[in-house]
Design an enzyme around this catalytic site. Structure first.
Site, mmCIF file in Angstrom:
data_model
loop_
_atom_site.group_PDB
_atom_site.id
_atom_site.type_symbol
_atom_site.label_atom_id
_atom_site.label_comp_id
_atom_site.label_asym_id
_atom_site.label_seq_id
_atom_site.Cartn_x
_atom_site.Cartn_y
_atom_site.Cartn_z
ATOM 1 N N HIS A 149 95.748 62.796 12.403
ATOM 2 C CA HIS A 149 96.257 61.647 13.152
ATOM 3 C C HIS A 149 95.165 60.620 13.425
ATOM 4 O O HIS A 149 93.995 60.974 13.655
ATOM 5 C CB HIS A 149 96.821 62.091 14.502
ATOM 6 N N GLU A 198 104.855 58.179 10.758
ATOM 7 C CA GLU A 198 104.587 59.515 10.238
ATOM 8 C C GLU A 198 104.385 59.468 8.730
ATOM 9 O O GLU A 198 105.177 58.852 8.017
ATOM 10 C CB GLU A 198 105.744 60.468 10.562
ATOM 11 N N CYS A 207 107.497 61.672 17.737
ATOM 12 C CA CYS A 207 106.640 62.558 16.945
ATOM 13 C C CYS A 207 105.896 63.464 17.907
ATOM 14 O O CYS A 207 105.082 62.997 18.715
ATOM 15 C CB CYS A 207 105.663 61.746 16.098
#
Length: 263
Positions: A149, A198, A207
């Protein structure tokens, strides 16, 4: 061959779940993509396959809408705990645990990883603030919570053109496994307002791992205090974390319907 499936959603992030613990099911990118198609298949953000595990009560495999297999998904994990009652789940991103308390599901995603090669990045960089910029977005934190991420803190997450910037960032060569992109702003009450692009799925209503990554980045940078509320289009998650401890995420998971499909 007909197989039973369950459709579940966590804050609007929806999943088709096949239980293959007793009867094996061969899944690949092509079949996952067909099943996830909202016009020609069942339709979902991610397809989930449950298999036997010798490390946990079950093994969870995850395919995105585009057919790519990924390591972890927080919202899917909550849904699997709600559906099966499993307390330990093996994933490609690590061993997860969960528990149910009424309609609220708590999942432990393990400890976040901050090393450039753990995210992973293509070359060494300071993951607390990458020296990179895409349009108005710059200096993101990078970390892995079972999947990779980026987290950008911005004055107003609602004004960021994430549908335009998300694909470019996801596929930047700096990220050999592609990357999930989060933009967050701090609400007056200390909560985080989050939007996520995503990898392999695009903009989603919520998410789970994005909420966890964003909360960890905010707590680590002293922008937020644990536990913190993370608000997304689909709803709110509560995330707790402290250094050297696992991330704990709590939120809802809903069974939508069950069905059968010819494969």
């Amino acid at each position: 061959m007909r197989r039973r499936f369950d459709k579940m959603e966590g804050l609007g992030n929806d999943f088709v779940i096949f239980d293959a613990r007793r009867e094996a099911l061969a899944m690949d990118a092509t079949l996952a993509r067909r099943l996830a198609d909202r016009q020609l298949g069942i339709g979902c953000d991610q397809l989930i396959l449950l298999e036997p595990s010798d490390r946990a009560e079950l093994r969870m495999r995850i395919w995105n809408h585009d057919g790519s297999e990924v390591q972890s998904c927080g919202n899917a994990t909550r849904c699997v705990v709600a559906l099966t009652g499993a307390r330990t789940i093996e994933t490609a991103g690590g061993l997860l645990s969960g528990s149910a308390a009424g309609d609220r599901i708590e999942v432990s995603l393990g400890e976040p990883r901050f090393g450039w090669d753990e995210v992973p990045l293509d070359y060494p960089m300071d993951t607390a603030a990458l020296p990179m910029r895409w349009g108005p977005l710059e200096g993101p934190a990078a970390l892995s919570v079972g999947n990779p991420h980026l987290v950008f803190f911005v004055p107003d997450s609602a004004t960021v053109s994430l549908d335009e910037l998300g694909p470019a960032i996801e596929h930047d060569p700096a990220f050999p496994e592609r990357i999930n992109v989060n933009v967050a702003s701090i609400a007056p009450d200390g909560a985080l307002q989050l939007r996520t692009w995503e990898r392999g799925a695009g903009l989603t209503r919520a998410c789970g791992t994005g909420a966890c990554a964003t909360a960890v980045a905010a707590i680590r940078a002293r922008r937020a205090v644990s536990p913190v509320e993370v608000r997304m289009t689909g709803g709110t998650l509560r995330v707790a974390w402290a250094p050297s401890e696992p991330i704990r995420m709590t939120g809802a998971a809903t069974h939508v319907f069950s069905g059968e499909i010819a494969l």
